[in-house]
Enzyme design. Structure first.
Site, PDB file in Angstrom:
ATOM      1  N   HIS A 130      43.546  38.481  28.689  1.00 47.27           N
ATOM      2  CA  HIS A 130      44.575  38.647  28.767  1.00 47.27           C
ATOM      3  C   HIS A 130      44.963  36.918  28.089  1.00 47.27           C
ATOM      4  CE1 HIS A 130      44.806  41.986  31.104  1.00 47.27           C
ATOM      5  NE2 HIS A 130      44.082  41.498  32.334  1.00 47.27           N
ATOM      6  N   HIS A 185      36.655  40.289  37.819  1.00 43.40           N
ATOM      7  CA  HIS A 185      37.102  40.560  38.863  1.00 43.40           C
ATOM      8  C   HIS A 185      36.599  41.551  39.277  1.00 43.40           C
ATOM      9  CE1 HIS A 185      41.251  42.935  39.422  1.00 43.40           C
ATOM     10  NE2 HIS A 185      41.045  41.843  40.359  1.00 43.40           N
ATOM     11  N   TYR A 235      47.266  33.081  37.507  1.00 43.43           N
ATOM     12  CA  TYR A 235      46.497  33.439  37.225  1.00 43.43           C
ATOM     13  C   TYR A 235      44.941  33.653  37.585  1.00 43.43           C
ATOM     14  CZ  TYR A 235      43.364  37.416  34.911  1.00 43.43           C
ATOM     15  OH  TYR A 235      43.140  38.422  34.648  1.00 43.43           O
ATOM     16  N   GLU A 266      38.623  47.668  35.128  1.00 44.33           N
ATOM     17  CA  GLU A 266      39.776  47.884  35.171  1.00 44.33           C
ATOM     18  C   GLU A 266      40.955  48.526  34.075  1.00 44.33           C
ATOM     19  OE1 GLU A 266      41.408  44.452  37.105  1.00 44.33           O
ATOM     20  OE2 GLU A 266      42.669  45.680  38.247  1.00 44.33           O
ATOM     21  N   ASP A 319      38.852  39.113  32.193  1.00 47.63           N
ATOM     22  CA  ASP A 319      39.704  38.398  32.567  1.00 47.63           C
ATOM     23  C   ASP A 319      39.388  37.064  32.550  1.00 47.63           C
ATOM     24  OD1 ASP A 319      40.995  40.644  32.931  1.00 47.63           O
ATOM     25  OD2 ASP A 319      40.169  40.781  35.027  1.00 47.63           O
ATOM     26  N   HIS A 353      50.008  45.167  39.999  1.00 45.47           N
ATOM     27  CA  HIS A 353      49.347  45.037  41.677  1.00 45.47           C
ATOM     28  C   HIS A 353      49.483  44.336  42.365  1.00 45.47           C
ATOM     29  CE1 HIS A 353      45.403  43.563  40.862  1.00 45.47           C
ATOM     30  NE2 HIS A 353      44.787  43.410  40.029  1.00 45.47           N
ATOM     31  N   HIS A 413      34.884  45.327  31.328  1.00 42.38           N
ATOM     32  CA  HIS A 413      34.901  45.424  32.897  1.00 42.38           C
ATOM     33  C   HIS A 413      36.218  46.916  32.170  1.00 42.38           C
ATOM     34  CE1 HIS A 413      37.892  44.318  36.132  1.00 42.38           C
ATOM     35  NE2 HIS A 413      38.610  43.923  35.809  1.00 42.38           N
ATOM     36  N   ASP A 422      43.437  48.395  32.900  1.00 39.44           N
ATOM     37  CA  ASP A 422      44.250  47.251  31.814  1.00 39.44           C
ATOM     38  C   ASP A 422      43.133  47.286  30.675  1.00 39.44           C
ATOM     39  OD1 ASP A 422      43.091  46.126  33.304  1.00 39.44           O
ATOM     40  OD2 ASP A 422      43.815  44.020  33.035  1.00 39.44           O
TER      41      ASP A 422
HETATM   42 FE1  FEO Z   1      40.449  42.992  36.116  1.00 40.07          FE
HETATM   43 FE2  FEO Z   1      42.571  42.914  33.841  1.00 40.07          FE
HETATM   44  O1  FEO Z   1      42.096  43.198  34.634  1.00 40.07           O
END
Ligand code: FEO
Length: 409
Positions: free
Chosen positions: A230, A150, A197, A86, A169, A30, A84, A88
């Protein structure tokens, strides 16, 4: 078919496995340039009632299932924790639920709402609350909400028996690698990517980061493995302390004696000004990086701003306004809410010259302390004009040092 054990799970502890996916080709997250790829980490806790912690981005479903299958048949998983929503991390969740038919999915209150807004999940999605410990078979898990880290739904999960903190995250980085652990990678690479990041994802939430780190301290959680969603995992105490310390440092945003010059140019005049401001900074003993936007990505600028004390922005005036690439980076930086910066604006123009004034307005709204009036040059800078740019660099350098000494603007 890929799900047939081609990919292997990686054992982390007695009962916990990494079952995530490595995305070697993602280059945009994004708006953030992920030029080293990423990973979507998911984890399998293998006790009497197996638990999957998070899933992966939708295209990586088969890789996740294949890794799970190297340990157990996916249908034996009884619970899924969604830290989370989101996509991903949750993009493959609806398919995972269809395939494994868990008893339930667990998420924060906001997580349940977000998952229901994203998907039709074909099983019960149960709310867990901040600080709650839930017994799932023989396994106890404790959940802590980390709102806005996040997203509003975010939470982290602690597995006390094996002292693992699944931090979602938080403490992550976009880095694809054949190495799973931070201690297998260089500190300089970890600092660069974890900082990148932080700057591009977490910077606006720095006050919440400080609260989270303080809360972890107050809870005295013993952490033997810090497992983000991640990038690499932290298994050595010194590495866990290092990344938590880095988060506190970045959250403080103390001004440092470095500067960022970011600009674009039409016919090279604003470029000449930028370089001469840089010469002035050098003369005053201040390091800088110069980002010509024809050759720079906004997320590289953001990463450098995190470790700098000055933001100097230049633009030619195009149709009475700011050059589009400069507007792009300003919009991005404004959203990231950097603190403790001084700055200046500059640019060449032909007949109206509004851009440096418009940029100055934006920087002021961002809380940047401007050290001088916008510096403008009509058409091509000549001797005195270039000298003025150099003087601006010297003035900025002198003020950066004062601000750094005082600890803030
Ligand atoms: Fe806020 Fe890795 O997604």
């Amino acid at each position: 078919m890929l799900s047939d054990r081609l990919y292997k799970a990686i054992r982390l502890t007695e009962n916990t496995y990494w079952v995530g996916a490595v995305d070697w080709k993602i280059r945009d997250f994004h708006g953030y340039s992920t030029n080293r790829g990423s990973t979507y980490n998911a984890y399998l806790i293998m006790q009497d009632e197996p638990i999957l912690i998070d899933t992966v981005k939708a295209p990586f479903l088969r890789e996740l299932l294949s890794r799970v299958k190297s340990v157990i048949e996916p249908e034996k998983i009884r619970y899924v924790v969604s830290n989370h929503s989101e996509m991903d991390h949750s993009g493959s969740l609806p398919e995972v639920v269809k395939i494994i038919r868990p008893d339930k999915v667990l998420a924060s209150k906001n997580g349940v709402a977000a998952l229901n807004k994203h998907f039709d999940i074909e099983c019960e999605v149960e709310t867990v609350t901040d600080g709650e410990t839930v017994k799932l078979g023989d396994t106890s898990l404790t959940f802590f909400e980390t709102k806005m880290l996040h997203w509003p739904d975010s939470m982290i999960t602690y597995f006390p028996e094996e002292k693992i903190l699944f931090s979602q995250d938080g403490f992550g980085m976009h880095l694809a690698s054949d190495k799973l652990f931070a201690d297998e990678l260089s500190r300089s690479l970890l600092e660069e990517e974890a900082g990148r990041y932080y700057a591009n994802i977490l910077l606006p939430f720095s006050s919440l980061i400080k609260k989270l780190v303080n809360k972890l301290g107050e809870l005295s959680l013993e952490i033997n493995l810090l497992a983000p969603d991640h990038g690499p995992l932290y298994r050595r105490t010194e590495d866990i302390q290092w990344i938590i310390g880095k988060y506190l440092e970045w959250a403080e945003q103390r001004p440092s004696i470095r500067a960022v010059i970011v600009f674009d140019t039409m016919w090279g005049s604003t470029d000449m000004m930028a370089r001469m401001i840089g010469e002035g900074l050098t003369e005053s003993g201040v390091a800088y990086r110069l980002f010509p936007l024809s050759a720079s990505h906004r997320s590289d600028v953001a990463s450098e701003v995190l470790r700098s004390g000055a933001l100097i922005v230049g633009s030619p005036t195009l149709n009475n306004g700011i050059f589009p690439s400069v507007s792009d980076v300003l919009t991005y930086l404004k959203g990231l809410k950097p603190k403790n910066l001084i700055g200046a604006t500059f640019g060449s123009y032909g007949w109206s010259g509004e851009a440096p004034d418009q940029i100055a307005d934006i920087l002021e709204k961002m809380g940047v302390e401007l050290v001088a009036e916008p510096l403008k040059v009509r058409y091509v800078p000549k001797g005195d004009d270039l000298m003025n740019c150099r003087e601006l660099g010297i003035k900025l350098g002198s003020r950066i040092k004062e601000v750094a000494k005082n600890g803030g603007v």
